[in-house]
Enzyme design. Structure first.
Site, PDB file in Angstrom:
ATOM      1  CG  HIS B  68      44.010  38.860  43.306  1.00  0.00           C
ATOM      2  ND1 HIS B  68      42.975  37.976  43.131  1.00  0.00           N
ATOM      3  CD2 HIS B  68      43.701  39.938  42.539  1.00  0.00           C
ATOM      4  CE1 HIS B  68      42.090  38.486  42.280  1.00  0.00           C
ATOM      5  NE2 HIS B  68      42.509  39.687  41.912  1.00  0.00           N
ATOM      6  NE  ARG B  70      48.193  36.016  43.121  1.00  0.00           N
ATOM      7  CZ  ARG B  70      47.316  36.223  42.141  1.00  0.00           C
ATOM      8  NH1 ARG B  70      46.148  35.599  42.152  1.00  0.00           N
ATOM      9  NH2 ARG B  70      47.593  37.035  41.159  1.00  0.00           N
ATOM     10  CG  ASP B 311      42.948  43.514  39.842  1.00  0.00           C
ATOM     11  OD1 ASP B 311      42.969  42.512  40.587  1.00  0.00           O
ATOM     12  OD2 ASP B 311      42.632  43.455  38.637  1.00  0.00           O
ATOM     13  CG  HIS B 315      51.130  36.512  38.521  1.00  0.00           C
ATOM     14  ND1 HIS B 315      50.329  35.437  38.801  1.00  0.00           N
ATOM     15  CD2 HIS B 315      50.320  37.463  38.009  1.00  0.00           C
ATOM     16  CE1 HIS B 315      49.076  35.729  38.480  1.00  0.00           C
ATOM     17  NE2 HIS B 315      49.043  36.957  38.004  1.00  0.00           N
TER      18      HIS B 315
HETATM   19 ZN   LIG Z   1      39.068  40.981  38.764  1.00  0.00          ZN
END
Ligand SMILES: [Zn+2]
Lengths: 312, 429
Positions: B68, B70, B311, B315
């Site tokens: 991710h 972002r 993954d 944050h």
């Molecule tokens: Zn996922």
């Protein structure tokens, strides 16, 4: 013994000796509430903040009276008056509270673990007045105090706890506390309300209510939360009452002198029938009385006192 | 720009295994030869870099298929640049970016934006993954061919799994005709029911609502059935449960075209390792039981689990310093994945060759690229120092995310040098 704990966060972290010590202290405190002048100067000059993010008139009042009877200054902050509603984080709220130099923060919160987290964020004492579905140590301790008063002790006592164990912090704290003190705890609920692994916390799961109540020395009923009907936990109050309600016929299956307890507020006719709730075996109001004494003891002990409160 | 790596042990499964000299020029592998045969470049200079490969392992560039980044939208958590630099520091030469940005990568413009930002980063490559449905809402198919033209190689509604089985069937059929895989975040949100850790004793003790294994495995089973029905290429993301692995093992035995990945935390930690209410251990799917952890390792060993992905989900601190049930799901992983995975080799679960397959070759196969270390191929290469001991210090991360459950952990093994398209994008001090 000297009580070393700064915080009361759950029952899990209290040893058998500490629980005994708290109960002994609370017995001494109870006498204060029976005097004409119900006040001792023990915690004069101490400030207690009651920070209740979740509504609870009963518990808040009990803590408040406990503080006042020890001459502490108590300030209550509820959800509507706290800035949580304005989007402030819990951490900011409690750090702000702490800057006003309270000695003890009593907190109730809807998230499990909130009190444990707050205890790491602030330096003053934290007493957990209920966090999510995790723990409600003062309730379990006052329940134990009530049982001890009536039964003299806990060893080999059969205690049945019936109701929504999954969502009950009272049940969790009582299972841990009572089993630690030597009682045999049996729980009962529909499968939707029994959390995974609960046996490993110190209880057995009964197949049905009759089995659970049979020969019980104490039957502790949990409040069924009607708003949970939508979450598929039980089909109707009627069916719940039939299968898991405590009525006189069921109570007759328990030991002759079995005690009936309930943390309140009651749903009469659902988890408990009026005849049982108001019957001779019911200790429901004694629990409330003991709640004040027990909470006085907690304040006193985390503030650094030893067993005899009235000695100074 | 030319790079010569001398006397390095190459581990490129199915291609090379042994000590080699590697020459890289103009972005490509120029030559790979037995030691001593390469014409010596005069010296290290601005134009030529000579690397002593002794004691290091050279592997095809590691690829992380689940990251991710972002950006666009949540640059305070991570930008494409910081994410790709973190990837390079972790030894990854390429990452696949999930579409749950703001706005969602559900159209060709966003795809192009991601690729152009990545160009500027001078770090790992990005292979964007597009969304299946408009705004991840699970209602209407996106213009997937359009996004494919812009540069996506797969689609997923990661995090917002497709509930509607008919939409999933149509997605699979459509993507089969476009010849792109569908990545599945397998989760029945109704069964997960807002839980925030694994359903089990630790959750019961902490009073935290649990997520049962079945929340994952029922969707794995559904999508195996749909893969079988449609013949489409289905890849299951971040597998965490024994039941999912069992189902995938059976599907593969039957010849269904499925692959899957797990993440390092699922073979390194269990729900019993979660310190009370420590939100750095909160991710979705959650850390499972020891039985599941063992099943994940077994799945890696027997090949049921094809690859390891992170993954990586950065944050901001504020999103983790809150009540457990309110904290954001996800942990960072780019900079710890290699060492945590190498531990599988140290413990004898996998050979180094198997590990390279799971971190470089199988991901390349899924992407449909060839990352062999061979003349003419783009020079994406990771040099690994197996003996480098280090301690995880979140403050030293290149990623903006500090949310790791591994802070303070002693690890062994690290990327020594990461080369992307013939350029050195990371050098370990
Ligand atoms: Zn996922």
């Amino acid at each position: 013994m000297r009580f070393e704990k700064k915080d009361i966060l759950d029952i899990e972290s209290l040893s058998r000796e500490e629980i005994t010590y708290i109960l002994d202290t609370a017995r001494g405190m109870k006498e204060i509430s029976q005097r004409a002048v119900k006040k001792v100067p023990t915690l004069r000059g101490k400030t207690i903040v009651l920070f209740f993010q979740e509504p609870s008139t009963r518990t808040k009042m009990s803590f408040e009276l406990a503080g006042k009877r020890l001459s502490a200054d108590t300030v209550a902050i509820s959800k509507s008056s706290s800035s949580i509603v304005k989007g402030e984080t819990l951490r900011d709220t409690v750090r702000t509270l702490e800057s006003m130099k309270p000695d003890i923060i009593v907190m109730r919160h809807s998230s499990s673990g909130a009190a444990c987290q707050v205890a790491k964020w602030v330096k003053c004492s934290v007493i957990n007045a209920g966090d999510g579905t995790h723990a409600h140590p003062s309730q379990a301790l006052l329940d134990m105090m009530t049982i001890q008063e009536e039964k003299g002790g806990f060893e080999d006592l059969n205690v049945s706890i019936v109701g929504d164990i999954s969502h009950s912090r009272v049940a969790r704290s009582n299972i841990i506390g009572l089993s630690r003190m030597g009682a045999k705890v049996t729980i009962c609920a529909p499968g939707t309300m029994i959390p995974v692994g609960i046996e490993q916390m110190g209880c057995t799961v009964a197949r049905d209510m009759d089995t659970c109540v049979a020969d019980a020395d104490v039957v502790m009923m949990l409040r069924i939360q009607k708003e949970r009907q939508g979450s598929l936990l039980f089909p109707s109050e009627r069916e719940y009452a039939t299968l898991y309600g405590l009525n006189p016929a069921r109570l007759a299956m328990a030991a002759k002198d079995a005690l009936v307890m309930h943390p309140g507020p009651l749903n009469r006719g659902v988890e408990i029938s009026t005849r049982v709730a108001d019957g001779e075996q019911s200790l429901i109001l004694d629990q409330v009385t003991n709640g004040v004494a027990l909470r006085m003891a907690l304040f006193y002990l985390v503030a650094g006192g030893s067993k005899n409160a009235d000695s100074n | 720009m030319q790079i010569q790596i001398k006397g390095v042990r190459v581990v490129d499964p199915g291609n090379i295994e042994g000590i080699r000299d590697i020459s890289i020029r103009d972005g490509l592998f120029e030559a790979v030869s037995e030691p001593g045969q390469m014409p010596a470049v005069a010296n290290d200079s601005d134009d030529v870099k000579v690397v002593d490969g002794q004691g290091l392992i050279a592997v095809p560039g590691l690829i992380d298929v689940h990251v991710h980044l972002r950006e666009p939208g949540q640059e305070y958590k991570e930008t494409i640049e910081t994410g790709l630099k973190a990837a390079a520091a972790g030894g990854f030469t390429a990452v696949c970016s999930m579409p749950n940005t703001r706005p969602v990568n559900d159209n060709a413009q966003i795809t192009s934006f991601i690729l152009s930002q990545a160009q500027k980063a001078n770090a790992a490559r990005v292979y964007p993954v597009g969304a299946i449905s408009r705004n991840l809402e699970g209602q209407k198919l996106n213009d997937i061919a359009d996004m494919k033209k812009a540069g996506i190689w797969a689609v997923t509604d990661d995090g917002m799994p497709v509930t509607d089985s008919q939409l999933m069937r149509r997605t699979l059929e459509y993507c089969k005709s476009l010849d792109i895989p569908v990545l599945v975040h397998a989760e029945d949100k109704r069964l997960a029911d807002g839980g925030s850790m694994n359903e089990g004793l630790p959750a019961t003790v902490m009073g935290i609502k649990g997520i049962p294994n079945a929340a994952e495995s029922v969707m794995v089973m559904r999508d195996i059935a749909l893969a079988e029905l449609t013949g489409a290429r289905v890849h299951f993301c971040h597998m965490s449960t024994a039941q999912s692995i069992e189902a995938i093992r059976a599907a593969k035995a039957k010849g269904v075209r499925v692959t899957c990945e797990t993440a390092p935390h699922y073979f390194s930690l269990t729900d019993a390792d979660v310190p009370p209410y420590d939100t750095h251990f909160k991710m979705n799917p959650p850390l499972r039981s020891e039985k599941d952890r063992q099943a994940i390792i077994e799945g890696l060993c027997d090949g049921t689990i094809d690859m390891i992905a992170t993954d990586h989900a950065p944050h901001a601190e504020d999103e983790k310093q809150v009540e457990f049930d309110r904290a954001a799901f996800g942990i960072v992983g780019l900079e710890t994945a290699l060492a945590l995975s190498l531990d599988l080799v140290v413990r004898g679960h996998l050979t180094l060759v198997q590990l390279v397959e799971k971190m470089a070759k199988a991901p390349a196969d899924l992407l449909g690229i060839n990352n062999n270390i061979m003349p003419g191929n783009p020079a994406d290469l990771t040099l690994i120092d197996l003996d480098a001991g280090w301690t995880v210090n979140p403050d030293a991360f290149v990623s903006k995310g500090r949310n790791t459950p591994f802070a303070g952990r002693r690890l062994k093994g690290a990327a020594a040098l990461t080369i992307v398209g013939g350029r050195i994008v990371y050098t370990r001090d």
